[in-house]
Design a protein around this motif. Structure first.
Motif, PDB file in Angstrom:
ATOM      1  N   THR A 363       0.321  -1.215  -0.044  1.00  0.00           N
ATOM      2  CA  THR A 363       0.108   0.016  -0.528  1.00  0.00           C
ATOM      3  C   THR A 363       1.305   1.230  -0.080  1.00  0.00           C
ATOM      4  O   THR A 363       1.724   1.184   0.170  1.00  0.00           O
ATOM      5  CB  THR A 363      -0.909  -0.237   1.208  1.00  0.00           C
ATOM      6  OG1 THR A 363      -1.876   1.326   0.951  1.00  0.00           O
ATOM      7  CG2 THR A 363      -0.265   0.679   2.532  1.00  0.00           C
ATOM      8  N   THR A 364       0.405   2.521  -0.199  1.00  0.00           N
ATOM      9  CA  THR A 364       0.541   3.846   0.114  1.00  0.00           C
ATOM     10  C   THR A 364       1.335   4.300   0.725  1.00  0.00           C
ATOM     11  O   THR A 364       0.866   3.734   2.325  1.00  0.00           O
ATOM     12  CB  THR A 364      -0.143   4.520  -0.512  1.00  0.00           C
ATOM     13  OG1 THR A 364      -0.423   4.882  -2.180  1.00  0.00           O
ATOM     14  CG2 THR A 364       0.303   6.231  -0.786  1.00  0.00           C
ATOM     15  N   TYR A 408      -9.829   8.497   3.467  1.00  0.00           N
ATOM     16  CA  TYR A 408      -9.345   7.203   2.865  1.00  0.00           C
ATOM     17  C   TYR A 408      -8.099   7.595   2.961  1.00  0.00           C
ATOM     18  O   TYR A 408      -7.246   5.845   2.567  1.00  0.00           O
ATOM     19  CB  TYR A 408      -8.843   8.165   0.988  1.00  0.00           C
ATOM     20  CG  TYR A 408      -8.589   7.711   0.235  1.00  0.00           C
ATOM     21  CD1 TYR A 408      -8.679   6.858  -0.577  1.00  0.00           C
ATOM     22  CD2 TYR A 408      -6.791   8.323   0.199  1.00  0.00           C
ATOM     23  CE1 TYR A 408      -8.075   6.328  -1.861  1.00  0.00           C
ATOM     24  CE2 TYR A 408      -6.174   7.641  -0.336  1.00  0.00           C
ATOM     25  CZ  TYR A 408      -7.042   7.192  -2.000  1.00  0.00           C
ATOM     26  OH  TYR A 408      -6.147   6.331  -2.896  1.00  0.00           O
ATOM     27  N   LYS A 412      -6.595   2.396   3.116  1.00  0.00           N
ATOM     28  CA  LYS A 412      -5.854   2.300   2.685  1.00  0.00           C
ATOM     29  C   LYS A 412      -4.846   1.814   3.348  1.00  0.00           C
ATOM     30  O   LYS A 412      -3.810   1.623   2.951  1.00  0.00           O
ATOM     31  CB  LYS A 412      -5.121   3.375   1.915  1.00  0.00           C
ATOM     32  CG  LYS A 412      -5.140   3.104  -0.306  1.00  0.00           C
ATOM     33  CD  LYS A 412      -4.860   3.443  -0.999  1.00  0.00           C
ATOM     34  CE  LYS A 412      -4.774   2.975  -2.097  1.00  0.00           C
ATOM     35  NZ  LYS A 412      -3.594   3.695  -3.359  1.00  0.00           N
ATOM     36  N   ASN A 413      -5.238   1.990   4.685  1.00  0.00           N
ATOM     37  CA  ASN A 413      -4.025   1.608   5.847  1.00  0.00           C
ATOM     38  C   ASN A 413      -2.726   2.464   5.298  1.00  0.00           C
ATOM     39  O   ASN A 413      -1.662   1.853   5.554  1.00  0.00           O
ATOM     40  CB  ASN A 413      -3.608   0.112   5.273  1.00  0.00           C
ATOM     41  CG  ASN A 413      -3.670  -0.264   7.006  1.00  0.00           C
ATOM     42  OD1 ASN A 413      -3.446   0.523   7.872  1.00  0.00           O
ATOM     43  ND2 ASN A 413      -3.959  -1.690   6.800  1.00  0.00           N
ATOM     44  N   ILE A 414      -2.623   3.886   5.330  1.00  0.00           N
ATOM     45  CA  ILE A 414      -1.576   4.293   5.320  1.00  0.00           C
ATOM     46  C   ILE A 414      -0.330   5.014   6.290  1.00  0.00           C
ATOM     47  O   ILE A 414      -1.900   5.618   7.151  1.00  0.00           O
ATOM     48  CB  ILE A 414      -1.696   5.876   3.771  1.00  0.00           C
ATOM     49  CG1 ILE A 414      -2.085   5.418   2.794  1.00  0.00           C
ATOM     50  CG2 ILE A 414      -0.144   6.598   4.042  1.00  0.00           C
ATOM     51  CD1 ILE A 414      -2.871   6.554   1.563  1.00  0.00           C
TER      52      ILE A 414
ATOM     53  N   GLY B  36       0.983   5.077  -5.414  1.00  0.00           N
ATOM     54  CA  GLY B  36      -0.295   4.396  -5.020  1.00  0.00           C
ATOM     55  C   GLY B  36      -1.330   3.689  -5.056  1.00  0.00           C
ATOM     56  O   GLY B  36      -2.236   3.927  -4.894  1.00  0.00           O
ATOM     57  N   MET B  38      -2.553  -0.259  -6.324  1.00  0.00           N
ATOM     58  CA  MET B  38      -2.964  -1.565  -5.239  1.00  0.00           C
ATOM     59  C   MET B  38      -3.586  -2.746  -6.483  1.00  0.00           C
ATOM     60  O   MET B  38      -3.995  -3.088  -7.395  1.00  0.00           O
ATOM     61  CB  MET B  38      -3.488  -1.787  -4.369  1.00  0.00           C
ATOM     62  CG  MET B  38      -3.122  -0.167  -3.495  1.00  0.00           C
ATOM     63  SD  MET B  38      -3.722  -0.635  -1.455  1.00  0.00           S
ATOM     64  CE  MET B  38      -5.530  -0.380  -1.710  1.00  0.00           C
ATOM     65  N   ALA B 118     -11.948   1.806  -1.080  1.00  0.00           N
ATOM     66  CA  ALA B 118     -12.023   3.441  -0.438  1.00  0.00           C
ATOM     67  C   ALA B 118     -11.928   4.348  -2.035  1.00  0.00           C
ATOM     68  O   ALA B 118     -10.634   3.722  -3.308  1.00  0.00           O
ATOM     69  CB  ALA B 118     -10.778   3.296   0.292  1.00  0.00           C
ATOM     70  N   PHE B 121     -10.002   4.720  -6.218  1.00  0.00           N
ATOM     71  CA  PHE B 121      -9.852   3.938  -6.154  1.00  0.00           C
ATOM     72  C   PHE B 121      -8.616   3.584  -7.627  1.00  0.00           C
ATOM     73  O   PHE B 121      -8.826   3.577  -8.581  1.00  0.00           O
ATOM     74  CB  PHE B 121     -10.578   2.420  -6.118  1.00  0.00           C
ATOM     75  CG  PHE B 121     -10.711   0.937  -6.316  1.00  0.00           C
ATOM     76  CD1 PHE B 121      -9.681   0.602  -5.076  1.00  0.00           C
ATOM     77  CD2 PHE B 121     -10.233  -0.109  -7.265  1.00  0.00           C
ATOM     78  CE1 PHE B 121      -9.028  -0.654  -4.898  1.00  0.00           C
ATOM     79  CE2 PHE B 121     -10.004  -0.864  -7.599  1.00  0.00           C
ATOM     80  CZ  PHE B 121      -9.711  -1.955  -5.546  1.00  0.00           C
ATOM     81  N   ARG B 123      -6.248   0.727  -8.970  1.00  0.00           N
ATOM     82  CA  ARG B 123      -5.298  -1.152  -8.615  1.00  0.00           C
ATOM     83  C   ARG B 123      -5.133  -1.111 -10.598  1.00  0.00           C
ATOM     84  O   ARG B 123      -4.733   0.071 -11.275  1.00  0.00           O
ATOM     85  CB  ARG B 123      -6.826  -1.468  -9.007  1.00  0.00           C
ATOM     86  CG  ARG B 123      -7.504  -1.916 -10.547  1.00  0.00           C
ATOM     87  CD  ARG B 123      -6.790  -2.645 -10.866  1.00  0.00           C
ATOM     88  NE  ARG B 123      -7.456  -3.089 -12.286  1.00  0.00           N
ATOM     89  CZ  ARG B 123      -7.200  -2.577 -13.497  1.00  0.00           C
ATOM     90  NH1 ARG B 123      -6.968  -1.389 -13.553  1.00  0.00           N
ATOM     91  NH2 ARG B 123      -7.580  -3.440 -14.810  1.00  0.00           N
TER      92      ARG B 123
END
Lengths: 460, 460
Positions: A363-364, A408, A412-414, B36, B38, B118, B121, B123
Motif C-alpha cells: 500500500t501507499t 481515505y 488504505k492503511n497509509i 499508490g 494496488m 475506498a 480507487f 488499482r
C-alpha cells in the motif's frame, strides 16, 4: 441491467489477498531457485488432444473445453448432436481446452524442446489451473498450483532435495507441526505381489488411499467390493497395522513381503532418509507412512505427502517419482520426480493462525493532504522527491474535505500523512502525521529532511 | 502417437523469457506501487454475459467461450443448432468465457465491491487476456496486459501522474526516443460540432484513427465512404494539418472551432501539461497530437498513446479518461482514467536493442561436481551452507562423466563450479572454478570461506 457476478468457484484477489498470495508464492519461488529450479510458464490453452486421456475418465469430464470461434456448427458432428451425444459432439466443436494441471503441459514442453533442454531439467511453475469440479468450501474451479520437477535423473538426491524444499518453505512460512510423509510405490507393488494381486495394484492403491477418510473397516469394505478375498484382505490389514520406528517398519517389509520389488523400495526409502539426514531438517518431521498410497497412477517410486498437525486440514503438499512421464507424448524412459504445494490450503492455515507478517501489505506509504490548487503544486514536487527515493507516495487528487481525505488514508492503511497548507509552505515546513500514533511533527526544509523522517517512521 | 504441439497464437515461456518478462513486469509494478496503485487479480473465466456487448460486434466474435461441462446438448437451443446459427446456439451451450481485456473485469469488480472500496480507487493488474484473433507476427491469442486505473476522481492530477508513470517506467527500462502523445476527446467532439457532424463522432474518430496507417488520402476516402461531404472533409483536413508548438495548436482550436466542448478540451490539455511540468519528465517528450483518436468508444477526455522513435513499431502504450465505465454494470457517473503497457512490443524492442541486463537471468549460481557417493555426502552438506546464505546451489545428482557435468553447467549458464574430490576433502579444501574465466582457485576451510569467495566471484 442485471447485477454483475462471478462464475461459481472463481474469486477476485484484491490488494490484501494479493499481498498474502505474493508472500507465499515469493517464499516458494525463492526456495525453488535456491535449489537450482528455473521458472517456466505455459499457456492457459492447450490443444484438446494434449489433455484428453491423461486424467482418467473422471478427470476428462472436468476439463474446460473452449468452443471453436466463428461458425463452429459448420464443421460439427451433426450425427452426434442429433443423437444427443454431448461427449462425442464436443470434439467436433472444440479443439482447445484449459490446462487441468501443470504436469501434463510440463511433459509436453519437455518433449517439444528435448533437443535444447539441458538434462537433468529442473523447472518450477506457479500458475492457475482449471477444473469443472462442483464448487464448495475450499474447492475452486480456478486455483493455483506450485510445482517443482526434475526430469532426466534417477538419482535419489533429487528426492532428498525435494524433502528439504518442503521443510525450508514451510519453516520460512512459520508453519508449526509439519510432517512430511514418505512411502514408496515399490513397497505397495511388493504388497500386491505378496497377496498375489500383482495385476490389481491400481485397485489396491485406490482402496488404501482412502484409509484416512474411511478407516480400516472402510478399506476392508472397499477391497471386498473390488473383488479381494478375505485371506487377501487379512494380509493387507496386517500390512496396514505395522508400526514402530522407521527401521522396524522397513525390516518387517524386507522379511515378510518376500518381494524383490518391495526390497528395492525399502532400499530407496533408506537411501532417501540417509541423504536427508546429511543436513537434517529445520523443523519438519520425516515419517515413513506405509499406508500412504497417492491415487495417481503414474507414480513408480518415492511418494510424498505433507500435513500440518492440528490444522484439521488434509495434505497441503504432495509429490512423487514417475518413471515415464513423457511416454504419453512418445518419448519413453525419461524418469522424473516432482512436488506440488497446495497454496490455497497453506493460505487457509496461515490465515487461521495469523502467520502473515503485517508488513506484507502492499500500500501507499505516504499521502499528501490536498488543500487546494496552489498547495497541490508544492506537494506534487515534494511527492516526486519521495518517489525518487523509493517511497510509495500519492497526493490526494482533489481538495476534498479533510475528513474525507483522512478516511481515505485510513481505509488504505497509509502510515504517514503529510500536511502542507499555505502557512506551512510560507515558512518552509510541512507537518508529518504518524497515522498509528496520531502524533504530528513539523519538518523543516522538507525537500532535504522529509524522506529521512518518513523512512524512520516507517521502520518503527 | 502424434507429436505434441501448442495451439496457434500461444507460447511457452522458458527460463530465459520468464526472466525478461519478470524484469519488465517488475519494473512496471514497482512504479505503479510508487504512485499508490494496488494489485488486483480477477479470474480468467467471467460469466459470458459480463463480457458480451462490451467490445462491439467485432470484439464479441473474438471472445473465447467455454463449453458447458457435462451433457451440454441437453439444454441446447435445438432450433438454432438445426438452423446452423452458431452465434445463437453458442449462448445455449456456453455460460462462461475467457476475459478479453482487464478493463471490463475491473469495472465488474468495482461495481461488485462498491461498498468496501475506498474512492478514489487506484488499482493495477498484470494478467493474460485471450482473443481469437488470427495469429500472426507479434499477434497472439494469449498475451499479457499491464493496466493501471483510477476510478472515482475527476482530478487531472491523475492524468499527470499517469504521464509520469509512462516516463518513469520506460526510462527505467532504458528505452530511448519515447514520445508520449496526448490529445483530448473533447477536442475531437468539438471538431465534430464544427463540421456539423456531432452525431457522427464515432465514424469521425474511427476514420481519423487510421491516419497513421493510410495517410490523409486514406482518411479522406474513409470519410467519403462513411457519408461525409467534401466541405466537411475539407474542414477535417484543415484540422489534421494544424501544426506548430503546443500553444499554437491549442490557440488555433480555441479560435477556429468555436465550440465550448473543444475549449474545455483545450483547458484540460493545458492543465495536464502544466501539472506534468511541475516535475518535468525524465526522458520522454510530451507531444500534443491532434490526430490521435484511439478507437475505443468509451473515452471521453484525455487520451494517450506512447511510441518509441525509430523502433518501426506502433504504439507501445495507450490509455485515456472514460466518464462512465461502470455504467455498463448499472452504476452511473463514476469517472476514471487508465493506462496500459504493451508488454509484448516493449519486449520486442528491448530484445532488438539488447536492453536486458545480463544479470536478469534466473539460474543456479553454484554447481558442485559429483565425484561419487562419498564425495557427494560432503558436497550436500557444503551446498546446504551456501543455500543458507542465499546462494542458488545445486549438487549434480549423479557421478556422471566430468564432461557431461561441465556441459550441463555451461548450458545452464552457471557462474561457479565447485570440485571436491576425495583428495581435496582429505586435506580440507575444495577447488572453485570461475566459469567465465576458466580460472580455478583452491579454497581452504570451505565451510567457513567458500560462501564469501563465491559472493566475491559473483559480484565481479
Amino acid at each position: 441491467m442485471s447485477k454483475p457476478s462471478l462464475p461459481k468457484g472463481t474469486r477476485d484477489f484484491g490488494p490484501a489477498d494479493m499481498a498474502k498470495r505474493n508472500y507465499i508464492f515469493g517464499t516458494i519461488k525463492t526456495v525453488f531457485e535456491k535449489y537450482g529450479f528455473m521458472p517456466l510458464e505455459t499457456p492457459a490453452m492447450e490443444s484438446l488432444q494434449t489433455l484428453t486421456g491423461k486424467y482418467g475418465e473422471e478427470g476428462d469430464q472436468l476439463i474446460f473445453k473452449l468452443l471453436n470461434n466463428g461458425d463452429f456448427l459448420a464443421k460439427s458432428d451433426k450425427e452426434a448432436i442429433a443423437a444427443g451425444d454431448s461427449k462425442k459432439a464436443s470434439f467436433s466443436i472444440s479443439k482447445k481446452a484449459l490446462r487441468y494441471d501443470l504436469t501434463v503441459p510440463f511433459a509436453r514442453f519437455v518433449v517439444m524442446n528435448r533437443s535444447e533442454i539441458a538434462m537433468p531439467f529442473k523447472r518450477y511453475q506457479i500458475q492457475p489451473v482449471w477444473r469443472g469440479d462442483r464448487p464448495g468450501k475450499g474447492r475452486y474451479q480456478e486455483f493455483y498450483q506450485c510445482d517443482a520437477d526434475v526430469v532426466g535423473s534417477d538419482s535419489l538426491l533429487n528426492e532428498a532435495d525435494l524433502v528439504r524444499i518442503f521443510d525450508e518453505v514451510l519453516d520460512s512460512l512459520k508453519l508449526d507441526g509439519v510432517v512430511i510423509k514418505l512411502n514408496n510405490r515399490k513397497i505397495l507393488s511388493g504388497l500386491a505381489q505378496w497377496i498375489g494381486k500383482e495385476d490389481d495394484l491400481t485397485n489396491l492403491t485406490i482402496s488404501i488411499d482412502k484409509l484416512d477418510k474411511v478407516g480400516v473397516e472402510g478399506v476392508e469394505k472397499e477391497l471386498t467390493n473390488r473383488g479381494f478375498t478375505e485371506a487377501e484382505i487379512d494380509k493387507v490389514k496386517k500390512f496396514l497395522s505395522v508400526n514402530g520406528s522407521i527401521e522396524d517398519k522397513l525390516n518387517w517389509i524386507s522379511e515378510s513381503l518376500n518381494s524383490e520389488e518391495a526390497k528395492k523400495g525399502v532400499e530407496e526409502v533408506r537411501e532417501i532418509i540417509e541423504k536427508v539426514n546429511l543436513t537434517g531438517l529445520r523443523a519438519a518431521e520425516l515419517e515413513l507412512d506405509l499406508t500412504l498410497a497417492r491415487g495417481l497412477n503414474y507414480y513408480t517410486g518415492a511418494i510424498f505427502e505433507v500435513i500440518v498437525k492440528d490444522s484439521g486440514m488434509g495434505s497441503i503438499c504432495g509429490g512423487g517419482r514417475y518413471d515415464d512421464l513423457t511416454g504419453i507424448f512418445g518419448w519413453q524412459g525419461v524418469s522424473g520426480v516432482g512436488i506440488s504445494f497446495g497454496a490455497e490450503r497453506i493460505m487457509d492455515i496461515m490465515n487461521e493462525r495469523e502467520l502473515f507478517p503485517s508488513d506484507t501489505a502492499i500500500t501507499t506509504q505516504v499521502m499528501f493532504v490536498n488543500f487546494g490548487a496552489e498547495e497541490e503544486k508544492y506537494c506534487v514536487k515534494l511527492a516526486a522527491e519521495l518517489r525518487d527515493k523509493g517511497i510509495k507516495t500519492e497526493v490526494y487528487p482533489e481538495a476534498a474535505k479533510m475528513k474525507k481525505q483522512m478516511t481515505y488514508a485510513n481505509a488504505k492503511n497509509i502510515s504517514c500523512v503529510v500536511m502542507a497548507g499555505s502557512n506551512e509552505i510560507a515558512i518552509g515546513e510541512v507537518r508529518l502525521k504518524n497515522m498509528k500514533t496520531s502524533q504530528e511533527y513539523p519538518i523543516s526544509s522538507p525537500f532535504i529532511n522529509l524522506a529521512g523522517s518518513i523512512n524512520q517512521l516507517l521502520a518503527e
